[in-house]
Design a protein around this motif. Sequence first.
Motif, PDB file in Angstrom:
ATOM      1  N   PRO A 255       0.762  -1.152  -0.066  1.00  0.00           N
ATOM      2  CA  PRO A 255       0.298  -0.070  -0.618  1.00  0.00           C
ATOM      3  C   PRO A 255       0.778   1.255  -0.242  1.00  0.00           C
ATOM      4  CG  PRO A 255      -0.333  -0.880   2.376  1.00  0.00           C
ATOM      5  CD  PRO A 255       1.304  -1.804   0.930  1.00  0.00           C
ATOM      6  N   TYR A 256       2.291   1.068   0.467  1.00  0.00           N
ATOM      7  CA  TYR A 256       3.016   2.377   0.225  1.00  0.00           C
ATOM      8  C   TYR A 256       3.447   2.499  -0.519  1.00  0.00           C
ATOM      9  CZ  TYR A 256       6.198  -1.314   1.725  1.00  0.00           C
ATOM     10  OH  TYR A 256       6.536  -2.766   1.746  1.00  0.00           O
ATOM     11  N   LEU A 257       3.551   1.985  -1.935  1.00  0.00           N
ATOM     12  CA  LEU A 257       4.639   2.392  -2.831  1.00  0.00           C
ATOM     13  C   LEU A 257       5.051   3.646  -3.723  1.00  0.00           C
ATOM     14  CD1 LEU A 257       4.774  -1.053  -4.655  1.00  0.00           C
ATOM     15  CD2 LEU A 257       7.086   0.370  -3.289  1.00  0.00           C
ATOM     16  N   ASP A 258       3.245   3.352  -4.171  1.00  0.00           N
ATOM     17  CA  ASP A 258       2.523   4.867  -4.337  1.00  0.00           C
ATOM     18  C   ASP A 258       0.887   4.796  -4.768  1.00  0.00           C
ATOM     19  OD1 ASP A 258       1.706   3.904  -7.356  1.00  0.00           O
ATOM     20  OD2 ASP A 258       4.675   3.882  -7.230  1.00  0.00           O
ATOM     21  N   ASP A 259       0.527   5.835  -4.804  1.00  0.00           N
ATOM     22  CA  ASP A 259      -0.432   6.233  -4.877  1.00  0.00           C
ATOM     23  C   ASP A 259      -1.743   4.941  -6.099  1.00  0.00           C
ATOM     24  OD1 ASP A 259      -0.755   7.389  -2.563  1.00  0.00           O
ATOM     25  OD2 ASP A 259      -1.324   9.633  -3.372  1.00  0.00           O
ATOM     26  N   LYS A 260      -0.843   4.803  -7.155  1.00  0.00           N
ATOM     27  CA  LYS A 260      -1.629   4.222  -8.295  1.00  0.00           C
ATOM     28  C   LYS A 260      -0.772   2.748  -7.888  1.00  0.00           C
ATOM     29  CE  LYS A 260      -1.018   8.123 -10.952  1.00  0.00           C
ATOM     30  NZ  LYS A 260      -0.781   8.679 -12.651  1.00  0.00           N
ATOM     31  N   THR A 261      -0.466   2.463  -7.314  1.00  0.00           N
ATOM     32  CA  THR A 261      -0.003   1.012  -6.770  1.00  0.00           C
ATOM     33  C   THR A 261      -1.177  -0.115  -6.783  1.00  0.00           C
ATOM     34  OG1 THR A 261       2.025   0.748  -7.727  1.00  0.00           O
ATOM     35  CG2 THR A 261       1.451  -1.079  -6.509  1.00  0.00           C
ATOM     36  N   VAL A 262      -1.613  -1.255  -6.737  1.00  0.00           N
ATOM     37  CA  VAL A 262      -2.455  -2.424  -6.065  1.00  0.00           C
ATOM     38  C   VAL A 262      -2.406  -3.154  -6.452  1.00  0.00           C
ATOM     39  CG1 VAL A 262      -4.603  -0.649  -6.323  1.00  0.00           C
ATOM     40  CG2 VAL A 262      -3.923  -1.502  -8.697  1.00  0.00           C
ATOM     41  N   TYR A 263      -3.055  -4.052  -5.940  1.00  0.00           N
ATOM     42  CA  TYR A 263      -2.332  -5.987  -5.515  1.00  0.00           C
ATOM     43  C   TYR A 263      -3.882  -6.181  -5.993  1.00  0.00           C
ATOM     44  CZ  TYR A 263      -0.904 -10.406  -4.551  1.00  0.00           C
ATOM     45  OH  TYR A 263      -0.728 -11.765  -4.287  1.00  0.00           O
ATOM     46  N   PHE A 264      -3.367  -7.144  -7.338  1.00  0.00           N
ATOM     47  CA  PHE A 264      -5.278  -8.541  -7.369  1.00  0.00           C
ATOM     48  C   PHE A 264      -4.729  -9.165  -6.564  1.00  0.00           C
ATOM     49  CE2 PHE A 264      -4.514  -5.813 -10.888  1.00  0.00           C
ATOM     50  CZ  PHE A 264      -6.383  -5.865 -12.139  1.00  0.00           C
ATOM     51  N   GLU A 265      -5.923  -8.968  -5.762  1.00  0.00           N
ATOM     52  CA  GLU A 265      -6.031  -9.980  -4.247  1.00  0.00           C
ATOM     53  C   GLU A 265      -6.571 -11.369  -5.112  1.00  0.00           C
ATOM     54  OE1 GLU A 265      -4.854  -9.891  -1.283  1.00  0.00           O
ATOM     55  OE2 GLU A 265      -5.096  -8.380  -0.553  1.00  0.00           O
ATOM     56  N   GLU A 266      -7.025 -13.047  -4.469  1.00  0.00           N
ATOM     57  CA  GLU A 266      -7.318 -13.826  -4.485  1.00  0.00           C
ATOM     58  C   GLU A 266      -8.612 -14.262  -4.205  1.00  0.00           C
ATOM     59  OE1 GLU A 266      -4.915 -16.913  -3.565  1.00  0.00           O
ATOM     60  OE2 GLU A 266      -3.497 -16.896  -4.900  1.00  0.00           O
TER      61      GLU A 266
END
Length: 318
Positions: free
Chosen positions: A147-158
């Motif tokens: 969550p802290y990389l940048d505001d535009k980075t997200v992770y696709f959850e299972e």
Amino acid sequence: MLDTEYIENLLKGKEGLEFQKCCVNYLRKKYGGAFEEAATMGPLGDGGKDGYVLETGEYFAMSTWSDNIATKIRNDFKNCMDKNIELKKFIFVTNRKIGPKECDAIDQLKLRNPNIRIETLNHRDIAQGLVKYPKREVLAILGKPVPYLDDKTVYFEECSEKQRTFTLWESIKDSMHVYLTGVVFLTLFCVTFLYFRSDWAKTISIFVLMGLMCVYMLLNMNSLRKYKYAHKILYLLVTGRLQVQNEVLLDEVTHLTIRRNSAWNFTVNQRSINCIKRGCNGKVFLNTQEDGSLIGRCEKDKINHTYRVDNNFYAELL
């Protein structure tokens, strides 16, 4: 790159199957396709999250027991020996503290089996191994979004509700119902066109066939729900696109992905994220582009709300 203490703290917070899953991910990363999970149904299976590397003769017994770990080490070693495999190294993987009792149990096993190396692997050892990898790969192994990389980075959850694990044979067996239904319908359709000459007879026959097909599907709904895309899996295997420990998009319509856990064992997932485009509350699912790379598209706006997705399922808003 993350520091060892941070990774160790993340591992400490994981229990049971969650910890075992992280261990499996780490071992797959370390050994690549050589690492195999001990299948639940097979000569090496015992229903647990154990694994082995056949080339080096290493066997990993994973446990999160908190009571009588010394006994668990002895039992897991005995179970491993009973499998009658060429064993050179036995590694007991745990997130519990290894104390004097556990060390005594290991020493006894070493004395009785001088030709087999017996070791333990805990969360600190795993953290020291993971620290060598890039941040995103580490967090993908740990199942931890960034969550802290940048505001535009997200992770696709299972999605756990969509997740299913099965063998290739189970895929073929559960898909056969759909394939047979399609073949029968197509055959009857062709026979109808060849047998009847008038248009009205053909039209009535088609409607009757469609009605029978709907009734059949309603009566066999439970069986049809087990459909596992056997032809697509076989295509991915034959073309070499689905290697061991890889995960690729399986179905564009349902946005399902498939991961090859071992040679003949697979897990189907559906990965998604909440759209972070300002003012949007849509869901973002995985799709493929013309070059075969992954892209995330929001169900609310598939053209303007898109995400660049890497192999670890981290995405950046375009």
